[in-house]
Scaffold this active site. Structure first.
Site, PDB file in Angstrom:
ATOM      1  N   ARG A  29     -52.758 -38.461  57.266  1.00 54.62           N
ATOM      2  CA  ARG A  29     -51.654 -39.413  57.067  1.00 54.62           C
ATOM      3  C   ARG A  29     -50.686 -38.900  55.998  1.00 54.62           C
ATOM      4  NH1 ARG A  29     -55.200 -44.370  55.803  1.00 54.62           N
ATOM      5  NH2 ARG A  29     -53.273 -45.436  55.228  1.00 54.62           N
TER       6      ARG A  29
ATOM      7  N   LYS B 199     -46.311 -50.255  49.850  1.00 56.05           N
ATOM      8  CA  LYS B 199     -45.281 -50.862  50.704  1.00 56.05           C
ATOM      9  C   LYS B 199     -45.708 -52.263  51.169  1.00 56.05           C
ATOM     10  CE  LYS B 199     -45.562 -47.650  53.896  1.00 56.05           C
ATOM     11  NZ  LYS B 199     -46.651 -46.834  53.333  1.00 56.05           N
TER      12      LYS B 199
ATOM     13  N   ARG C 203     -59.904 -49.468  54.540  1.00 59.93           N
ATOM     14  CA  ARG C 203     -59.532 -49.864  55.903  1.00 59.93           C
ATOM     15  C   ARG C 203     -60.090 -48.818  56.871  1.00 59.93           C
ATOM     16  NH1 ARG C 203     -53.231 -50.484  56.202  1.00 59.93           N
ATOM     17  NH2 ARG C 203     -53.283 -48.386  57.076  1.00 59.93           N
TER      18      ARG C 203
ATOM     19  N   ARG D  21     -40.235 -44.121  60.581  1.00 60.30           N
ATOM     20  CA  ARG D  21     -41.252 -43.196  60.106  1.00 60.30           C
ATOM     21  C   ARG D  21     -40.846 -41.745  60.336  1.00 60.30           C
ATOM     22  NH1 ARG D  21     -45.745 -46.463  58.642  1.00 60.30           N
ATOM     23  NH2 ARG D  21     -47.579 -45.186  58.527  1.00 60.30           N
TER      24      ARG D  21
ATOM     25  N   ARG E 257     -59.714 -49.171  49.010  1.00 60.20           N
ATOM     26  CA  ARG E 257     -59.441 -50.254  49.958  1.00 60.20           C
ATOM     27  C   ARG E 257     -60.420 -50.211  51.139  1.00 60.20           C
ATOM     28  NH1 ARG E 257     -53.717 -50.517  52.870  1.00 60.20           N
ATOM     29  NH2 ARG E 257     -54.501 -48.535  53.653  1.00 60.20           N
TER      30      ARG E 257
END
Ligand code: AP5
Length: 184
Positions: free
Chosen positions: A141, A14, A130, A89, A128
């Protein structure tokens, strides 16, 4: 002028696609995740409250996010179009967004759903790295996405706004398909 909502699980692309499209189309990229991470970094009241939820992979309470999005959508730079990335969301946020868009006399054009298999999502997020990209938080998540966000696919399909895209292709291929889809 485009007004788009990007839906998709964590790691579906996204943010990557919204940033590229916003740049190419000269429209605003409104990422609730980015706005919240900035609030956390700046240690604002919102950031201090949001951090607790973000670190666990839970959704930040609706009212906090909604106030933040309302403030953003009232700014002048969104007049030329926008992409909402990571908002709404859940169904309550989607209903609140409908009211908020009435306030600013705007409508969304399309809702883009980026579809990517779970194993690929996990690989991308672990690569990634993060702060919330650790195995435990990623698992939560993904659960939160399935339980609370995925019902929005039917919500927007029922409104005739949903456009699904295969997000498992290379970044530039997804961008090309996205551009075709929003023009169709
Ligand atoms: P948020 O920042 O929205 O995170 P997310 O939804 O978990 O999404 P990600 O940023 O992880 O993934 P993405 O789909 O944007 O993928 P990206 O392009 O980055 O939210 C974080 C937290 O904030 C939430 O957990 C929650 O606590 C809170 N929050 C945010 N919004 C909220 C709301 N509305 N209500 C309540 N709480 C909220 O790509 C991921 C990686 O994959 C990158 O490394 C990228 O380079 C790579 N990649 C992307 N596309 C491809 C591709 N096609 N091929 C190969 N690699 C790719």
């Amino acid at each position: 002028m485009a007004r788009l909502i990007f839906l998709g699980p964590p790691g579906s692309g996204k943010g990557t696609q919204a940033a590229q499209l916003a740049q190419d189309e000269q429209i605003s990229h409104i990422s609730t995740g980015e706005l919240l991470r900035k609030a956390v970094a700046d240690k604002t009241d919102l950031g201090v409250k949001a951090k607790y939820y973000m670190d666990k992979g839970e959704l930040v309470p609706d009212q906090l996010v909604l106030d933040m999005v309302r403030e953003r959508l009232h700014k002048l730079d969104v007049q030329s179009g926008w992409i909402l990335d990571g908002f709404p969301r859940n169904v309550a946020q989607a209903e609140s967004l409908e009211n908020l868009l009435k306030e600013v006399a705007q409508v969304s054009d399309s809702v883009i759903s980026l579809e990517v298999p779970d194993d690929l999502l996990v690989d991308r997020l672990l690569a990634r790295g993060r702060k919330d990209d650790n195995e435990e938080t990623i698992r939560r998540r993904l659960e939160v996405y399935r339980e609370q966000t995925a019902p929005l696919i039917d919500f927007y399909r029922a409104r005739g706004q949903l456009k699904s895209i295969d997000g498992a292709q290379p970044i530039s291929s997804v961008t090309a398909v996205l551009k075709q889809v929003i023009c169709s």
